[in-house]
Write a protein that holds these residues in place. Structure first.
Motif, PDB file in Angstrom:
ATOM      1  N   LEU A  51      34.554  38.264  62.548  1.00 42.86           N
ATOM      2  CA  LEU A  51      33.468  37.387  62.988  1.00 42.86           C
ATOM      3  C   LEU A  51      33.107  36.369  61.918  1.00 42.86           C
ATOM      4  N   GLU A  52      33.363  36.713  60.654  1.00 41.81           N
ATOM      5  CA  GLU A  52      33.065  35.809  59.542  1.00 41.81           C
ATOM      6  C   GLU A  52      34.220  34.864  59.245  1.00 41.81           C
ATOM      7  N   GLY A  53      35.301  34.943  59.990  1.00 42.30           N
ATOM      8  CA  GLY A  53      36.494  34.134  59.742  1.00 42.30           C
ATOM      9  C   GLY A  53      37.651  35.033  59.348  1.00 42.30           C
ATOM     10  N   ALA A  54      38.785  34.417  59.064  1.00 41.47           N
ATOM     11  CA  ALA A  54      39.978  35.190  58.714  1.00 41.47           C
ATOM     12  C   ALA A  54      39.832  35.808  57.327  1.00 41.47           C
ATOM     13  N   MET A  55      40.172  37.082  57.227  1.00 42.93           N
ATOM     14  CA  MET A  55      40.194  37.783  55.943  1.00 42.93           C
ATOM     15  C   MET A  55      41.629  38.223  55.697  1.00 42.93           C
ATOM     16  N   THR A  56      41.965  38.477  54.437  1.00 43.76           N
ATOM     17  CA  THR A  56      43.321  38.907  54.129  1.00 43.76           C
ATOM     18  C   THR A  56      43.299  40.270  53.452  1.00 43.76           C
ATOM     19  N   ALA A  57      44.344  41.029  53.728  1.00 40.32           N
ATOM     20  CA  ALA A  57      44.531  42.336  53.094  1.00 40.32           C
ATOM     21  C   ALA A  57      45.844  42.297  52.335  1.00 40.32           C
ATOM     22  N   GLN A  58      45.820  42.806  51.121  1.00 39.07           N
ATOM     23  CA  GLN A  58      47.037  42.899  50.334  1.00 39.07           C
ATOM     24  C   GLN A  58      47.654  44.276  50.534  1.00 39.07           C
ATOM     25  N   VAL A  59      48.936  44.394  50.177  1.00 36.98           N
ATOM     26  CA  VAL A  59      49.602  45.686  50.271  1.00 36.98           C
ATOM     27  C   VAL A  59      48.782  46.710  49.485  1.00 36.98           C
ATOM     28  N   GLY A  60      48.520  47.858  50.102  1.00 38.51           N
ATOM     29  CA  GLY A  60      47.718  48.909  49.483  1.00 38.51           C
ATOM     30  C   GLY A  60      46.285  48.944  49.991  1.00 38.51           C
ATOM     31  N   ASP A  61      45.780  47.818  50.507  1.00 41.23           N
ATOM     32  CA  ASP A  61      44.434  47.792  51.076  1.00 41.23           C
ATOM     33  C   ASP A  61      44.410  48.587  52.376  1.00 41.23           C
ATOM     34  N   TYR A  62      43.243  49.087  52.725  1.00 43.92           N
ATOM     35  CA  TYR A  62      43.077  49.778  53.997  1.00 43.92           C
ATOM     36  C   TYR A  62      42.596  48.794  55.046  1.00 43.92           C
ATOM     37  N   ILE A  63      43.120  48.926  56.247  1.00 42.61           N
ATOM     38  CA  ILE A  63      42.659  48.147  57.388  1.00 42.61           C
ATOM     39  C   ILE A  63      41.766  49.090  58.180  1.00 42.61           C
ATOM     40  N   ILE A  64      40.510  48.704  58.324  1.00 41.08           N
ATOM     41  CA  ILE A  64      39.523  49.562  58.968  1.00 41.08           C
ATOM     42  C   ILE A  64      39.147  48.977  60.319  1.00 41.08           C
TER      43      ILE A  64
END
Length: 121
Positions: A51-64
């Motif tokens: 909702l706040e815009g596109a966010m990025t996750a790097q390898v190792g981050d958790y996707i919740i």
């Protein structure tokens, strides 16, 4: 005034740049589309619409996947301090098995407590 975070059960998968993980992110979390950017081939990032815009996750981050179906990334150290296994299975495997390893913060706390009991602190 002090506040405590309410216990909330979430679904999460740790991001890895491999087909099995990307399929799980799509099939288990229902993130669609799963959009990985390879602008920097040595550092792939998963782009997550929020909702706040596109966010990025790097390898190792958790996707919740939150309670209301929203998605967001979380750094592993923050994830391990904030969440604990619920004992429920995800994708046929017990999530608790993977997350049952104590976090560095918890190990440090246990060590300090043991030192206090011995009179070193």
């Amino acid at each position: 005034m002090k506040y405590r975070k309410k216990p909330v059960e979430i679904e999460a998968i740790q991001f890895a740049d491999d087909p099995d993980t990307l399929i799980k992110i799509n099939d288990v979390l229902r993130l669609d589309p799963v959009n990985v950017s390879y602008e920097d081939p040595d550092n792939p990032v998963l782009k997550i619409p929020t909702l706040e815009g596109a966010m990025t996750a790097q390898v190792g981050d958790y996707i919740i996947k939150g309670v209301h179906g929203e998605f967001y990334p979380c750094k592993p150290d923050i994830f391990e301090e904030t969440y604990e296994p619920s004992g429920r299975s995800v994708d046929g495997k017990l999530l608790a098995e993977k997350l049952a390893v104590p976090s560095k913060h918890e190990l440090d706390k246990q060590s300090r407590d043991a030192q206090r009991r011995k009179g070193f602190l």
